[in-house]
Write a protein that holds these residues in place. Structure first.
Motif, short mmCIF file in Angstrom:
data_model
loop_
_atom_site.label_atom_id
_atom_site.label_comp_id
_atom_site.label_asym_id
_atom_site.label_seq_id
_atom_site.Cartn_x
_atom_site.Cartn_y
_atom_site.Cartn_z
N ASP A 171 -2.22 6.60 5.87
CA ASP A 171 -1.13 5.72 5.74
C ASP A 171 -0.04 5.69 6.81
O ASP A 171 0.27 4.61 7.51
CB ASP A 171 -0.43 5.52 4.35
N ALA A 174 -2.09 4.40 10.13
CA ALA A 174 -1.93 3.39 10.33
C ALA A 174 -0.74 2.60 10.63
O ALA A 174 -0.72 1.64 11.36
CB ALA A 174 -2.55 2.64 8.92
N GLU A 175 0.37 2.96 10.13
CA GLU A 175 1.60 2.51 10.18
C GLU A 175 1.97 2.71 11.95
O GLU A 175 2.54 1.68 12.63
CB GLU A 175 2.72 3.07 9.42
N LEU A 176 1.78 3.95 12.12
CA LEU A 176 2.04 4.20 13.86
C LEU A 176 1.09 3.22 14.67
O LEU A 176 1.67 2.80 15.67
CB LEU A 176 1.54 5.75 13.97
N LEU A 177 -0.06 2.95 14.32
CA LEU A 177 -1.04 2.27 15.25
C LEU A 177 -0.88 0.65 14.80
O LEU A 177 -1.52 -0.09 15.34
CB LEU A 177 -2.29 2.44 15.00
N ARG A 178 0.33 0.30 13.92
CA ARG A 178 0.56 -1.29 13.71
C ARG A 178 -0.96 -1.79 13.19
O ARG A 178 -1.06 -2.91 13.47
CB ARG A 178 0.92 -1.86 14.88
N MET A 179 -1.47 -1.18 12.11
CA MET A 179 -2.79 -1.78 11.57
C MET A 179 -2.50 -2.46 10.64
O MET A 179 -1.41 -2.27 9.87
CB MET A 179 -3.71 -0.74 11.29
N PRO A 180 -3.23 -3.75 10.34
CA PRO A 180 -2.76 -4.48 9.25
C PRO A 180 -3.35 -4.17 7.78
O PRO A 180 -3.82 -3.18 7.77
CB PRO A 180 -3.89 -5.68 9.51
#
Length: 227
Positions: A171, A174-180
């Motif tokens: 999680d 994912a937030e660091l990489l701006r994932m949807p």
């Protein structure tokens, strides 16, 4: 019907690679290693393109192709990914209790050292793919793992090392990489030149674990009675 009539039109021999080609395939499999030590030299762009194409040619359930590759080219982003891995490394060490110190001595990644850093992720909205996943939804992960293995073997054949890092909070990454929403990172791949390949798996060399023989994993006509 005679045996000759039952003979297949094409035998395995007709489709077999040459001895030299076959030896190369099996050598790549046997000498693939989960690498942690890298040289800083960059990976040639054409070579990287070939490796990613090899990954993209992996088989996937329902031809869903559930792999996404995020190439990390910013040094500060590498550093932040390294911080996430370091946090999980320390938390894993706490859970290991009596093996804490032993685990902390292991080199578990080469994020700051490798020539190329990739994050492999599953995409969002993959629940739309039902073919082959109605009762086994995890086949998206299995398919993406096939892509990673393709890349790994191709890298070994190209003389490059690859290390699969799984010590991270998905999680947070994912937030660091701006994932949807709905997408999920499954691997951090360290790829690059190495001084040498390990003679055996690193965890075996470090006496962390001992590989078991194939005979312990092959059953016939059902699960054996282990009582």
């Amino acid at each position: 019907m005679s045996a000759d009539e039952l003979k297949p039109e094409h035998s395995a021999v007709e489709h077999r690679f040459s001895d030299q080609q076959l030896a190369g395939v099996y050598r790549a499999i046997a000498e693939r290693r989960d690498m942690r030590h890298f040289l800083p030299d960059p990976v040639n762009a054409e070579t990287l393109a070939r490796l990613l194409q090899a990954a993209h040619q992996a088989g996937s359930v329902g031809l869903m192709q559930p792999w996404r590759f995020i190439r990390i080219t910013e040094r500060n982003l590498r550093a932040r990914i390294h911080e996430l891995v370091e946090q999980e490394r320390r938390q894993t060490a706490e859970v290991l209790q009596e093996r804490h110190d032993e685990f902390m001595k292991l080199k578990v990644e080469g994020i700051l050292d490798c020539g190329e850093l990739l994050v492999v992720a599953l995409p969002d909205r993959r629940e739309r793919h039902v073919f082959g996943r109605r009762t086994l939804p995890e086949m998206d992960l299995a398919s993406a793992a096939c892509a990673i293995q393709n890349l790994w073997l191709a890298a070994r054949a190209e003389g490059l090392g690859l290390g699969w890092v799984s010590l991270f909070d998905p999680d947070a990454l994912a937030e660091l990489l701006r994932m949807p929403p709905g997408s999920r990172p499954i691997a951090i791949l360290c790829l690059g030149h190495v001084a040498e390949f390990y003679a055996k798996p690193m965890l075996e060399l470090e006496n962390w674990a001992t590989p078991q023989p194939l005979s312990a994993f092959v059953y016939e006509n059902g699960w054996p009675d282990e009582s």
